[in-house]
Scaffold this motif. Structure first.
Motif, PDB file in Angstrom:
ATOM      1  N   ARG A  86       0.825  -1.210   0.000  1.00 11.12           N
ATOM      2  CA  ARG A  86       0.000   0.000   0.000  1.00 11.12           C
ATOM      3  C   ARG A  86       0.863   1.265   0.000  1.00 11.12           C
ATOM      4  N   ASP A 117       0.943   4.199  -2.835  1.00  7.79           N
ATOM      5  CA  ASP A 117       0.504   5.486  -2.295  1.00  7.79           C
ATOM      6  C   ASP A 117      -0.953   5.439  -1.824  1.00  7.79           C
ATOM      7  N   LEU A 118      -1.365   4.290  -1.317  1.00 11.51           N
ATOM      8  CA  LEU A 118      -2.675   4.209  -0.671  1.00 11.51           C
ATOM      9  C   LEU A 118      -2.525   4.589   0.796  1.00 11.51           C
ATOM     10  N   ASP A 119      -1.281   4.542   1.285  1.00 13.30           N
ATOM     11  CA  ASP A 119      -0.911   4.986   2.627  1.00 13.30           C
ATOM     12  C   ASP A 119       0.433   5.681   2.496  1.00 13.30           C
ATOM     13  N   HIS A 135       3.565   9.134  -4.731  1.00 15.44           N
ATOM     14  CA  HIS A 135       2.377   9.960  -4.948  1.00 15.44           C
ATOM     15  C   HIS A 135       2.254  10.378  -6.406  1.00 15.44           C
ATOM     16  N   ARG A 175       1.437   7.522  -8.666  1.00  8.56           N
ATOM     17  CA  ARG A 175       0.017   7.147  -8.655  1.00  8.56           C
ATOM     18  C   ARG A 175      -0.780   8.109  -9.543  1.00  8.56           C
ATOM     19  N   LEU A 176      -0.510   9.413  -9.387  1.00  9.41           N
ATOM     20  CA  LEU A 176      -1.238  10.387 -10.208  1.00  9.41           C
ATOM     21  C   LEU A 176      -0.949  10.153 -11.690  1.00  9.41           C
ATOM     22  N   GLN A 214      -0.366   7.287 -12.953  1.00 13.03           N
ATOM     23  CA  GLN A 214      -0.832   5.941 -13.298  1.00 13.03           C
ATOM     24  C   GLN A 214       0.306   5.056 -13.795  1.00 13.03           C
ATOM     25  N   TYR A 257       1.464   2.530 -12.151  1.00 13.64           N
ATOM     26  CA  TYR A 257       1.280   1.145 -11.711  1.00 13.64           C
ATOM     27  C   TYR A 257      -0.182   0.722 -11.854  1.00 13.64           C
ATOM     28  N   ILE A 315      -2.929  -2.165  -9.968  1.00 16.54           N
ATOM     29  CA  ILE A 315      -2.990  -2.910  -8.717  1.00 16.54           C
ATOM     30  C   ILE A 315      -4.152  -3.897  -8.718  1.00 16.54           C
ATOM     31  N   ARG A 363      -8.744   5.445  -5.481  1.00 22.35           N
ATOM     32  CA  ARG A 363      -7.524   6.176  -5.188  1.00 22.35           C
ATOM     33  C   ARG A 363      -6.388   5.695  -6.102  1.00 22.35           C
ATOM     34  N   ALA A 382      -6.400   7.178  -9.306  1.00 23.21           N
ATOM     35  CA  ALA A 382      -6.299   8.634  -9.241  1.00 23.21           C
ATOM     36  C   ALA A 382      -7.596   9.294  -9.683  1.00 23.21           C
TER      37      ALA A 382
END
Ligand code: ADP
Ligand code: MG
Lengths: 277, 259
Positions: free
Chosen positions: A62, A66-68, A83, A86-87, A89, A91, A93, B164, B167
């Protein structure tokens, strides 16, 4: 332990975890889920995280997703912060529960990330068709999740994770709920898909044979607090070349023993026949 | 699935439709015999035949009365549902709003809404339907609010993580996950509200205001001792309530099919 990565020189690591601790503040006090984690995953590499339940495997995954956020230390994905990755994209999951939207068809579920990122209808349909074929669900595009077996649902979740062609795939015990035969089949399928897409994979499991069969390297974790107890390199050839007969190979059993020893501590206790938990 | 037949077989569609029809026919037949036997006074229990005659004789009036009461109930149901959904969203967005609304809704839920009828009827004037529509809206609001508020708390953690990981913007997550997860709950609320709206609109007519609705006609017919006619309007009211309920049930089924 041998931790040399066979990555092309100068390539940016898929994942770099440096000095990470994770402390959860709970009502009963602080829980240290991870302590002093350092980990590198090369592009295209398949790395499994293994360890007893509660040792922080999911937490580590996680953090990479960047879920935590880590309490201390840094997590980088392809050279940027987790972070930003993730923005951007970078990866895909897949979770233990497939987490499909029950009111959407297989195609609708796979299309979800593409839809959220504003891909056009025609392009989206083409990409979904490609993905449905990739995970071998050609005949089920317009089926609803509740009409699929657990293994098929996981394949939909994997297709969804691959929708944006990520170079990194994060998977948290995706085959945990499957029966042994389906599980072995899914493992072979996953290796085929990983080879076809060239994606690096971070794969959480608590099955030793699963970790050995799938991985370039197996990261062995120990609990309270979650630490990396050792990293075992699988000397079993390229993951892309592995097939079911490997499961009966002597080298395979040697690797299983190596991971088991890393999990349970010293090989000495095993030699003496002492029961280890 | 059709294996162990005799032991635990689900009733077939035909059985499920036929059984209540057969029961209804038997009840009506017994009722007709009882009413015709002279054992029961006609004003206590008019015979089905007498009621049937009144239904035929007053069909146009029943239709217009049903339309009037039905429109009041429908407006109330729509307004009450929209307000219920909007306030449930506000309550789920801000704990403060939730804390403010909870006691108000609890109070509304225990006050018999029709007790407000005389007050609202007078407040909006003797020739307006507004008071009745407002009463229906208040009655509909409570179950829609409560169920929607519950539905908005049902979002699965894995779906939140997925949004999340993708995004997704807060708006996208709201639309794709939160609202869709809540929808079956909202429609359960609307199903419960549908009957309440009809009953409230109907009963509100007992407390004055313009004539011409089913409730008003039931009370005037009974007051002039036209019992079969009063019962005929009661039958029309039952049909109206049933129509609302079945439509709402259909919507609920449609939305809840996959969840
Ligand atoms: N959100 C959370 N809040 C509090 N404690 C947590 C949370 N998530 C995980 N933990 C704790 O952190 C430890 C590691 O959990 P987890 O990463 O789920 O382990 P694993 O996946 O290896 O079974 C456990 O002791 C767990 O109770
Ligand atoms: Mg876990």
């Amino acid at each position: 332990m041998n931790t040399v990565i066979t990555a092309p020189a100068g390539a940016i690591a898929a994942v770099t975890v440096t000095g990470v601790d994770k402390v959860f503040a709970t009502r009963k006090g602080e829980v240290t889920a991870l302590s002093g984690i350092d980990l590198h995953v090369a592009p295209g590499e398949f790395v499994s995280l293994i360890g007893p339940s509660g040792c922080g495997k999911s937490t580590l995954l996680r953090l990479i997703a960047d879920l935590d956020a880590p309490t201390t230390g840094t997590v980088e994905v392809f050279g940027t912060s987790a972070h930003q990755a993730r923005l951007d994209q970078r990866y895909g999951i897949a979770f233990q529960q497939a987490g499909l939207l029950p009111w959407r068809t297989v195609a609708g579920n796979i299309a979800l990330p593409l839809e959220l990122h504003g891909m056009g209808v025609a392009e989206r349909a083409a990409r979904v068709a490609e993905l449905v074929a990739l995970v071998g669900l050609g005949d089920f595009a317009s089926t609803y999740p509740d009409q699929l077996s657990g293994g098929m649902q996981q394949r939909v979740a994997i297709a969804r994770a691959l929708a944006e062609k990520p170079a990194l795939l994060l998977m948290d015990e995706p085959f945990g709920a499957l029966d042994e035969m389906t599980r072995e089949y899914m493992q072979s399928e996953l290796l085929r898909i990983a080879a076809e897409t060239g994606a690096a994979v971070v794969f959480v499991t608590h099955s030793i044979p699963e970790a050995v069969y799938l991985s370039d390297r197996v990261v062995v974790m120990s609990p309270r607090p979650g630490r990396i107890a050792g990293i075992v390199t699988m000397n079993l050839g390229r993951t892309a070349d592995r097939a079911d007969d490997l499961r009966e190979d002597g080298a395979f059993f040697e690797m299983i023993t190596a991971v088991r020893e890393a999990l349970h501590g010293s090989p000495v206790s095993r030699a003496r026949g002492v029961e280890t938990r | 699935m059709s294996g162990s037949a005799a032991v635990e077989r689900a009733p077939s569609g035909a059985e499920r439709v036929l059984a209540p029809i057969v029961l209804g026919v038997v009840v009506v037949a017994v009722w007709q015999l009882l009413a015709g036997s002279g054992l029961v006074e006609a004003y206590l229990l008019p015979s089905p035949a007498a009621i049937g005659d009144e239904i035929v004789a007053f069909a146009p009036s029943m239709l217009s009365a049903g339309a009037l009461t039905g429109l009041n109930a429908l407006i109330g149901l729509i307004v009450g549902s929209l307000v219920g959904i909007a306030l449930a969203l506000a309550a789920s967005a801000a704990r403060l709003v939730d804390g403010m609304l909870a006691p108000v809704v609890a109070a509304l839920a225990v006050v018999p809404i029709v007790a407000l009828a005389p007050v609202l009827n007078t407040a909006f004037g003797a020739d307006a339907q507004t008071g009745r529509q407002l009463i229906a809206a208040l009655a509909a609001f409570v179950p829609v609010f409560i169920n929607t508020a519950r539905g908005l708390r049902q979002t699965l953690p894995v779906h939140r993580d997925l949004m999340r990981a993708c995004a997704a913007t807060p708006g996208q997550a709201m639309r794709v996950i939160t609202l869709r997860t809540a929808a079956p709950f909202t429609f359960t609320g609307i199903r419960l509200a549908s009957s309440l709206a009809v009953i409230s609109a109907l009963v509100a007519e007992y407390f004055g205001g313009p004539r011409g609705g089913l409730g008003g006609l039931i009370s005037t017919s009974a007051a002039s001792s036209a019992y079969p006619r009063a019962w005929a309007y009661v039958v029309a009211a039952i049909i109206l309530g049933l129509a609302f309920y079945l439509v709402a049930l259909g919507l609920e089924r449609l939305v809840s099919r996959r969840r």
